[in-house]
Motif scaffolding. Structure first.
Motif: not given
Length: 82
Positions: A14-25
């Motif tokens: 995952i690129p630095a600075g990327k934001t994901l929800s727990i569902k996306e993870i």
């Protein structure tokens, strides 16, 4: 069975600075790891739950990454920034 190292290997992409929800993870891990019948079983037998082992492994990894300062956790929105 999925291991913490398997989860970390996927998350490292995952690129630095990327934001994901727990569902996306969770979706990302599910897509990139071969989940077994054992992974789908409830993570504990001490109380009634349907929360599977593989999600519990992710939770443990995310907790470690947060504690180490490798991810920022937005509790209000259930998001993680890498």
């Amino acid at each position: 069975m999925i291991r913490s190292a398997d989860v970390r290997a996927v998350l490292q992409k995952i690129p630095a600075g990327k934001t994901l929800s727990i569902k996306e993870i969770q979706d990302l891990i599910e897509k990139n790891c071969n989940l077994t019948k054992e992974d789908l079983a409830p993570h504990t037998k001490t109380r009634p739950t349907t929360y599977p082992k593989w999600k519990h492994v992710i939770q443990g990894v995310m907790s470690t990454l947060k504690r180490q300062g490798d991810v920022a956790h937005d509790r209000k929105h259930h998001m993680y920034t890498f």
